[in-house]
Design an enzyme around this catalytic site. Structure first.
Site, mmCIF file in Angstrom:
data_model
loop_
_atom_site.group_PDB
_atom_site.id
_atom_site.type_symbol
_atom_site.label_atom_id
_atom_site.label_comp_id
_atom_site.label_asym_id
_atom_site.label_seq_id
_atom_site.Cartn_x
_atom_site.Cartn_y
_atom_site.Cartn_z
ATOM 1 N N SER A 49 1.462 4.933 -13.398
ATOM 2 C CA SER A 49 1.797 4.581 -11.792
ATOM 3 C C SER A 49 3.089 5.026 -11.387
ATOM 4 O O SER A 49 3.221 6.364 -11.372
ATOM 5 C CB SER A 49 1.986 2.890 -11.818
ATOM 6 N N ASP B 17 2.974 5.354 -4.479
ATOM 7 C CA ASP B 17 3.534 5.449 -5.884
ATOM 8 C C ASP B 17 2.728 6.439 -6.293
ATOM 9 O O ASP B 17 1.679 6.897 -5.889
ATOM 10 C CB ASP B 17 3.498 4.210 -6.505
ATOM 11 N N ASP C 276 0.201 6.313 -8.692
ATOM 12 C CA ASP C 276 -1.211 6.413 -8.787
ATOM 13 C C ASP C 276 -1.795 5.777 -7.447
ATOM 14 O O ASP C 276 -3.095 5.540 -7.516
ATOM 15 C CB ASP C 276 -1.669 5.614 -10.085
ATOM 16 N N ASP D 13 -1.332 2.933 -5.855
ATOM 17 C CA ASP D 13 -1.861 1.709 -5.528
ATOM 18 C C ASP D 13 -0.904 1.015 -4.800
ATOM 19 O O ASP D 13 -0.939 -0.542 -4.686
ATOM 20 C CB ASP D 13 -2.472 0.858 -6.859
ATOM 21 N N GLU E 117 2.429 -7.838 -3.042
ATOM 22 C CA GLU E 117 3.655 -8.071 -3.658
ATOM 23 C C GLU E 117 4.577 -7.450 -2.556
ATOM 24 O O GLU E 117 4.247 -6.495 -1.795
ATOM 25 C CB GLU E 117 3.719 -7.634 -4.814
#
Length: 463
Positions: free
Chosen positions: A65, A277, A279, A281, A365
């Site tokens: 990530s 970011d 990867d 997600d 988040e």
């Protein structure tokens, strides 16, 4: 058993460094890439067992990530595209840490505890990000799958959310979509075009978006997807991996933590910008005002924008947050929008689980990882309203907007590409600028700090 003989032989090619201990957490395993070969092999074994146990396709994603390029990691994906269950997180840790001569014993222990029929077929989907170490580590996963007689499909370079999507598509037998990249691009782009085609005053300037790809897999996949948008969206891509280093001075985590634009992006005042970011997600938005002041629109602002849009179309929605959420967003949602807000433990798996308790659950988040979940009942009602000739034009219009919104959202997991398209569609449909979005509420002053110690690293969110 012949299978275990094969495990013994092949595990010697993927031997565990003596004494090395790792823990499977919310993000799976993550550490320096050179320490992960044995872990990848063993996660191939575990994914095969999980597939036999669930009689479903399981995913294995090789990525770290937003970590530095030198790191790597792996996470398992359960049948509906969600994260693997806590019990199997424990098995992952157990298997990864078993010493070489105890590997088969650890495997047999899992098989016995879960009453796994080893004659059952197994299917495992595998994907990887653009890190230099990912190709060889993905091969180690494939070796593990083949040892226990599993069938594998190697998707090669994909974003983490794309692999989650593929797993969900396969296990819903095509009801959720087609388990190919072409199918993913077509489903999302069609829904986006349908949502935005009647947007008023949607000029070329308003369609233009600057995107920081973090020099990662998201940039590569956005290049592939560009032609599917036709003229509905114009993306200017920065940090596309041609020269820069993955996640170095760029990407969603860098922008969020440092509260500044990524390196290499030239921004005009008021220009709408976003960052993925490594990867793809996570996503955050931002802009500079006419005075040169930087404005960040993080996961809290994204959740508020999407919730406000959905609340105008349907009354029963809820938002799931964590203690990291900005207090102003919570007050706005509860006091102004009259939306149910639920607070849960930090970690995407906790938010995802809590959001499943509602007909429509929005969760993000603060770091920009999130999505929207629709219950089966809610989806069926939306479909019925969209097709019912006896409802009012106003209700039918709302139902069609909701139907296309459902198709645009990747409900399997937080997906930067999908979330970006949802945000762009909402801004277009509502005729909002990024400045108007930002002014919905004023963030309480906040800053994320990392305090380094000799044995661990603690993150504080000042809010």
């Amino acid at each position: 058993m012949a299978q275990f003989e094969d495990v013994i032989l092949k595990s010697a090619l993927h031997s565990k460094p003596k004494g090395l201990t790792l823990q499977y957490g919310t993000a799976g395993f993550r550490t320096t890439a050179k320490h992960l070969d044995h872990v990848m092999f063993r996660m191939g074994l575990l994914a095969t067992l999980r597939s036999k146990r669930t009689k479903s396709t399981i995913g294995v994603m090789v990525t770290a990530s937003h970590n530095p390029e030198e790191d790597n990691g792996v996470k398992l994906i359960d049948p509906m595209g969600e994260m693997v269950t806590p019990d199997w997180e424990g098995y992952a840790t157990q298997l990864a840490n078993a010493e070489q001569d105890a590997l088969c014993t650890a495997l047999k222990d899992i098989i016995e505890k879960e009453s796994i029929n080893m004659s059952e077929k197994a299917s495992v989907f595998i994907g990887r990000d653009t890190r230099p170490s990912s190709e060889s580590l993905a091969q180690a996963v494939l070796d593990g799958v083949s040892c226990l007689g599993g069938e594998s499909k190697d998707y090669g370079l994909v974003t983490t959310p794309q692999l989650h999507y593929m797993v969900r598509c396969r296990n819903t037998h095509g009801c959720y979509g087609t388990d190919t990249l072409q199918g993913y691009y077509q489903k999302l782009s069609h829904a986006f075009i349908e949502l935005t085609k009647n947007a008023q005053n949607h000029t070329d300037d308003q369609k233009r978006l600057l995107l920081d790809g973090a020099n990662g897999i998201g940039a590569l996949k956005m290049r592939e997807m560009e032609t599917f948008f036709q003229s509905a969206l114009q993306v200017a891509l920065f940090n596309d991996g041609c020269s820069g280093k993955l996640n170095h001075l760029c990407g969603a985590d860098y922008v969020k933590v440092h509260q500044r634009p990524p390196q290499g992006m030239v921004m005009d005042p008021g220009q709408r910008c976003c960052s993925f970011d490594g990867d793809a997600d996570r996503i955050v938005y931002y802009f500079n005002d006419s005075a040169g002041c930087f404005h960040l629109l993080d996961g809290d602002k994204i959740a508020t924008l999407i919730s406000t849009y959905l609340k105008e179309l349907i009354t029963q929605i809820a938002v799931v947050q964590t203690a990291y959420a900005n207090g102003s967003s919570t007050r706005y949602l509860e006091d102004i929008m009259k939306v149910t807000v639920c607070c849960t433990k930090t970690g995407v798996k906790h938010l995802h689980h809590a959001a499943q308790e509602f007909d429509i659950g929005v969760y993000f988040e603060a770091n920009g990882h999130g999505t929207v979940l629709f219950s089966k009942q809610a989806e069926e009602q939306i479909q019925e309203l969209a097709q019912n000739p006896n409802v009012s034009d106003e209700k039918k219009c709302a139902a069609k907007l909701l139907k296309n919104t459902v198709n645009l959202i990747n409900q399997a997991t937080g997906d930067a590409i999908s979330d970006m398209l949802v945000i762009e569609a909402v801004l277009a449909v509502r005729g909002m600028t990024v400045q108007e979005w930002d002014s919905i509420y004023t963030d309480l002053p906040n800053r994320q700090l990392k305090v380094k110690r000799s044995t661990t690293q603690i993150t504080f969110n000042q809010n």
